[in-house]
Design a protein around this motif. Sequence first.
Motif, mmCIF file in Angstrom:
data_model
loop_
_atom_site.group_PDB
_atom_site.id
_atom_site.type_symbol
_atom_site.label_atom_id
_atom_site.label_comp_id
_atom_site.label_asym_id
_atom_site.label_seq_id
_atom_site.Cartn_x
_atom_site.Cartn_y
_atom_site.Cartn_z
ATOM 1 N N HIS A 71 6.227 1.220 -6.906
ATOM 2 C CA HIS A 71 7.789 0.818 -6.686
ATOM 3 C C HIS A 71 8.338 0.800 -7.860
ATOM 4 O O HIS A 71 8.323 0.296 -8.878
ATOM 5 N N HIS A 129 13.315 1.367 -9.362
ATOM 6 C CA HIS A 129 14.761 1.492 -9.026
ATOM 7 C C HIS A 129 14.814 2.786 -10.012
ATOM 8 O O HIS A 129 15.156 2.409 -11.040
ATOM 9 N N HIS A 134 11.374 -5.686 0.023
ATOM 10 C CA HIS A 134 10.824 -6.720 -0.428
ATOM 11 C C HIS A 134 10.769 -8.186 -0.351
ATOM 12 O O HIS A 134 11.642 -8.113 0.335
ATOM 13 N N HIS A 154 6.449 -7.553 -4.480
ATOM 14 C CA HIS A 154 6.081 -8.452 -4.256
ATOM 15 C C HIS A 154 5.772 -9.980 -3.588
ATOM 16 O O HIS A 154 4.550 -10.164 -4.393
ATOM 17 N N ASP A 166 7.796 -1.873 -10.876
ATOM 18 C CA ASP A 166 9.001 -2.137 -10.315
ATOM 19 C C ASP A 166 10.288 -2.140 -11.253
ATOM 20 O O ASP A 166 11.594 -2.332 -11.142
HETATM 21 ZN ZN LIG Z 1 11.956 -4.150 -6.540
#
Ligand SMILES: [Zn+2]
Length: 426
Positions: free
Chosen positions: A85, A87, A255, A278, A330
């Motif tokens: 996970h 970005h 999410h 999350h 994350d």
């Molecule tokens: Zn995220």
Amino acid sequence: ENNRIDLLIHNIGTLITMQGTQEPRRGDEMSEVAAVRRGAVAIIDGIIVAVGTEEEVLAQIGERPITHKHDAEGKLVTPGLIDPHTHLVHGGTRENELALKLKGASYLEILAQGGGILSTVRSTRQASEDELYVKAKKSLDTMLSYGVTTAEAKSGYGLTLEDELKQLRVTRKLNQEHPVDLVSTFMGAHMVPEEYKGRSQEFVQLLIEEMLPEVKRQGLAEFCDVFCEHGVFSVEESEQILLAAKAMGFGLKIHADEIEPMGGAQLAGKLGCISAEHLLAASDEGLEAMQRAGVIAVCLPATSFNLRLKHHARARRMIEIGLPVALSTDYNPGSSPTESIQLVMTLGCLNLGMSPEEVLTAVTINAAHAIGKADTIGSLEAGKQADLVIFNADNLAYLPYHFGINHVHSVFKQGKMVVSDGNRIH
Ligand SMILES: [Zn+2]
Ligand SMILES: O=C(O)CC1=NCN=C1
């Protein structure tokens, strides 16, 4: 000549194979890491052909010639770590938010002021494809140096068709050119952009009618993810987007319940998402709905640490009810600006109450399941990719226990040594 062994890694003090069921590991299975003392791994063409004790492996390969022998010097060896996970591709940084946070501003308050994701959207739209590539490559180099051999990478900072495609092309190019394998996720549903403020339904239509079909047509993402959160996308809007994505053949991620208990976990169960992320505020009903549907819980302890939250994802409860747990950084410029999967392992133990064995399962085989790649990576067994890490440790517990440093000695990707004694060599 095809019976030649390309590489034999031997004298492995503790070899963690992570062998076991082909299903996502749940409950007690998360503690069964299938460790072997004095182990060895035999590799041909980047694929494992034999793994186990040195005696077993040498007996299996018999008199076959061996091109390279690598002495692991009694160290710990695990499967390549997987970060399910991130970005990864984005422009700009958000260190300005540190001062705001220290003055007490919450994540959603910063977002509401036009900061947060929206400031990264502005930076990403302004950045060229090449600038995004150079920046993301540096982060991927760092992930590799920390033992990550496969990662997931989301878009979601472009929020126009052209800028989303720009991010996704960067992921594709990195996947082709960098040793770390990347799995691509479209996350145009990350935030309603400023130009659509107050017109979220029109942006949802843009996502469904324009962006998703084009991303699919160009084959630029396997998964679709949505930020289901107060002030972002409602449960209804999230369902609308994910149903459309499902109909087009995307795998689904969400999410869910990061800050407010929106019911994102229940939605993940209802839609049969491959994973939900999350889950800090997820209710027992939400977690049970996920468990019944076989959804994987991806916990992000570096994010709740960075957001200075008093509570973290209830990993112990998840493991108790038989929900498979994976962990991830994350990695993103706002809520979790770190590429360190090893820090995540430490926080998995200290803040989520997971054991070192459960944490390693969560960043190997369960992380592989969370991105649909458990048939090729996530454990060391014959037929799987020879992605593995040699650590400067002789046991697993030492890794999360001794925190804040990088324990990697060497990293092998598809049987090729790409990091040697802490230095990048390919
Ligand atoms: Zn995220
Ligand atoms: O803040 C960001 O840039 C990334 C994020 N998306 C959802 N939560 C955090």
